[in-house]
Write a protein that holds these residues in place. Structure first.
Motif, mmCIF file in Angstrom:
data_model
loop_
_atom_site.group_PDB
_atom_site.id
_atom_site.type_symbol
_atom_site.label_atom_id
_atom_site.label_comp_id
_atom_site.label_asym_id
_atom_site.label_seq_id
_atom_site.Cartn_x
_atom_site.Cartn_y
_atom_site.Cartn_z
ATOM 1 N N TYR A 29 0.830 -1.210 0.000
ATOM 2 C CA TYR A 29 0.000 0.000 0.000
ATOM 3 C C TYR A 29 0.865 1.262 0.000
ATOM 4 N N HIS A 30 1.839 1.311 0.909
ATOM 5 C CA HIS A 30 2.688 2.507 0.999
ATOM 6 C C HIS A 30 3.472 2.749 -0.289
ATOM 7 N N GLU A 34 -0.856 4.917 -6.556
ATOM 8 C CA GLU A 34 -2.261 4.949 -6.998
ATOM 9 C C GLU A 34 -3.223 4.577 -5.873
ATOM 10 N N LEU A 35 -2.800 3.768 -4.932
ATOM 11 C CA LEU A 35 -3.650 3.362 -3.802
ATOM 12 C C LEU A 35 -3.485 4.268 -2.597
ATOM 13 N N ASN A 36 -2.288 4.765 -2.403
ATOM 14 C CA ASN A 36 -1.915 5.501 -1.205
ATOM 15 C C ASN A 36 -2.433 6.935 -1.263
ATOM 16 N N GLU A 37 -3.348 7.251 -0.365
ATOM 17 C CA GLU A 37 -3.923 8.596 -0.312
ATOM 18 C C GLU A 37 -3.329 9.415 0.834
ATOM 19 N N GLY A 38 -2.391 8.839 1.563
ATOM 20 C CA GLY A 38 -1.822 9.515 2.725
ATOM 21 C C GLY A 38 -0.507 10.203 2.433
ATOM 22 N N LYS A 41 2.790 8.712 0.527
ATOM 23 C CA LYS A 41 2.947 8.558 -0.929
ATOM 24 C C LYS A 41 4.098 9.406 -1.465
ATOM 25 N N TYR A 42 4.504 10.416 -0.724
ATOM 26 C CA TYR A 42 5.580 11.295 -1.191
ATOM 27 C C TYR A 42 6.973 10.715 -0.955
#
Length: 94
Positions: A29-30, A34-38, A41-42
């Motif tokens: 996820y991390h 495309e999945l990571n909204e937190g 993601k950066y």
């Protein structure tokens, strides 16, 4: 069992602290923008820096909170350098 984890960004050496039941899925996820909204993601790509297995998700939450409050590079490095710190934290919050 649950896990508290610290991941480290290969991109910028930053840390991210979290809790999960499934380490493999959580790292996926991390690392999937495309999945990571937190905020993590950066920092893609991430790798595990430290994982602690604990008996409950509730305990994982307590440890996660403590680690986030103490969040510093030096503190994270000391958790690796001195493994007994992690064990004492688990005992303290159990």
């Amino acid at each position: 069992m649950a896990f508290v984890y610290i991941i480290r960004s290969i991109k910028d050496d930053s840390f991210f602290i979290g809790k999960t039941f499934d380490l493999e899925q959580r790292l996926l996820y991390h690392n999937t923008v495309e999945l990571n909204e937190g905020a993590s993601k950066y920092g893609v790509p991430w790798k595990y820096f430290l994982t602690l297995e604990v008996k409950s998700y509730f305990l994982a939450g307590k440890l996660e909170k403590h680690l986030k409050e103490m969040q510093s590079t030096e503190y994270c490095m000391n958790l690796i350098k001195y493994p007994e710190i992690s064990q004492k934290l688990i005992e303290k919050y159990s």
